[in-house]
Design a protein around this motif. Sequence first.
Motif, short mmCIF file in Angstrom:
data_model
loop_
_atom_site.label_atom_id
_atom_site.label_comp_id
_atom_site.label_asym_id
_atom_site.label_seq_id
_atom_site.Cartn_x
_atom_site.Cartn_y
_atom_site.Cartn_z
N GLY A 79 86.08 -3.25 6.83
CA GLY A 79 85.59 -4.41 6.08
C GLY A 79 86.15 -4.45 4.68
N SER A 80 86.26 -3.29 4.04
CA SER A 80 86.80 -3.21 2.69
C SER A 80 88.27 -3.62 2.67
CB SER A 80 86.64 -1.79 2.15
OG SER A 80 87.20 -1.66 0.86
N ARG A 81 89.03 -3.12 3.64
CA ARG A 81 90.45 -3.46 3.67
C ARG A 81 90.67 -4.93 4.06
NH1 ARG A 81 92.72 -2.00 0.25
NH2 ARG A 81 94.65 -2.74 1.22
N ALA A 82 89.85 -5.46 4.96
CA ALA A 82 89.98 -6.87 5.32
C ALA A 82 89.76 -7.75 4.09
CB ALA A 82 88.99 -7.22 6.43
N ALA A 83 88.74 -7.41 3.30
CA ALA A 83 88.47 -8.18 2.09
C ALA A 83 89.64 -8.09 1.12
CB ALA A 83 87.18 -7.68 1.43
N ALA A 84 90.21 -6.89 0.98
CA ALA A 84 91.34 -6.71 0.07
C ALA A 84 92.56 -7.50 0.53
CB ALA A 84 91.69 -5.23 -0.04
#
Length: 301
Positions: A79-84
Amino acid sequence: MPNPGVLAGRTALLLRSADRAAATVKVLAARGARTAVCRLIDFELPADTAELDAHLRRMLSGHYDWCVFTSVNTLSALGSRAAALGVELRIPSGTRVAVVGEATAQAVRALGAHIDFMPATDHSARGMLADWQDLRTSAARVFAPQADIASATLRDGFAAHGWEADIVIAYNTVAAPADPARALHAPGTGHTPALPEGGYLLEVSQLPAALAGIDAVMFSSPSIVDKFLALLPDPAAHPTGGQALIAIGDSTAARLREHGMEPAGIAALPTPEGLADAWEAAVATSRHPASTLAASTDPAT
């Protein structure tokens, strides 16, 4: 089944963050026990996320037949990488999902996806391989993001059954606290979440001395066993004979035995109720006395 009164007046040590410990604190408090909470490990994204990002994009494109998730932390990392990357984390409609247990299943369902496989009883990589009938019927392409310290169990199992597996490090396990720039969860407001009634916080530096007031130590993973024992001044001289050692899962129990320590109980389910039930059964069987590991008083008093 709960055994009323068995845990009354006793204190457990739970080696988790305050937010993840809250539910267990409540369950133990309802059974008359207190809980000391101390976080030993934290989780960070890899310093270089290029490989993770590439496989995430491949997953989002529908390349894989299966996604395999073995922890909630994995979903947090994705989720963190998708947001980034400015993309939505989702599971493509043609991709099936396998999870190790119910907590991870809930995180997947929060994405709007459903669960196609979860082991019935043994919620571990070994349990997944034992119960997963699709492994024996057809080949598949699988995406399995994991922790840096994950065992090779799934990798070896997929290879043995001819599955094409992309196993990628999604996050690193580090001593708490994580680097705020790479922590899986965004930094909070600067203060620790309050625990429910019946719980109190310990700093890592307080642990060796605080063991005198602890009746049970609860271990959630093999890495927690290792990190906890590393904090003791001389583990060989302090064999934790005074506490009931409660393990979540067989792999954690096995790590305790590797250190010459027999778990008093193994939680059948990785839930607050499972931990409480395992401790109750251990106390009812052996009536563990209060710890004599260290000469100290409860730091909360």
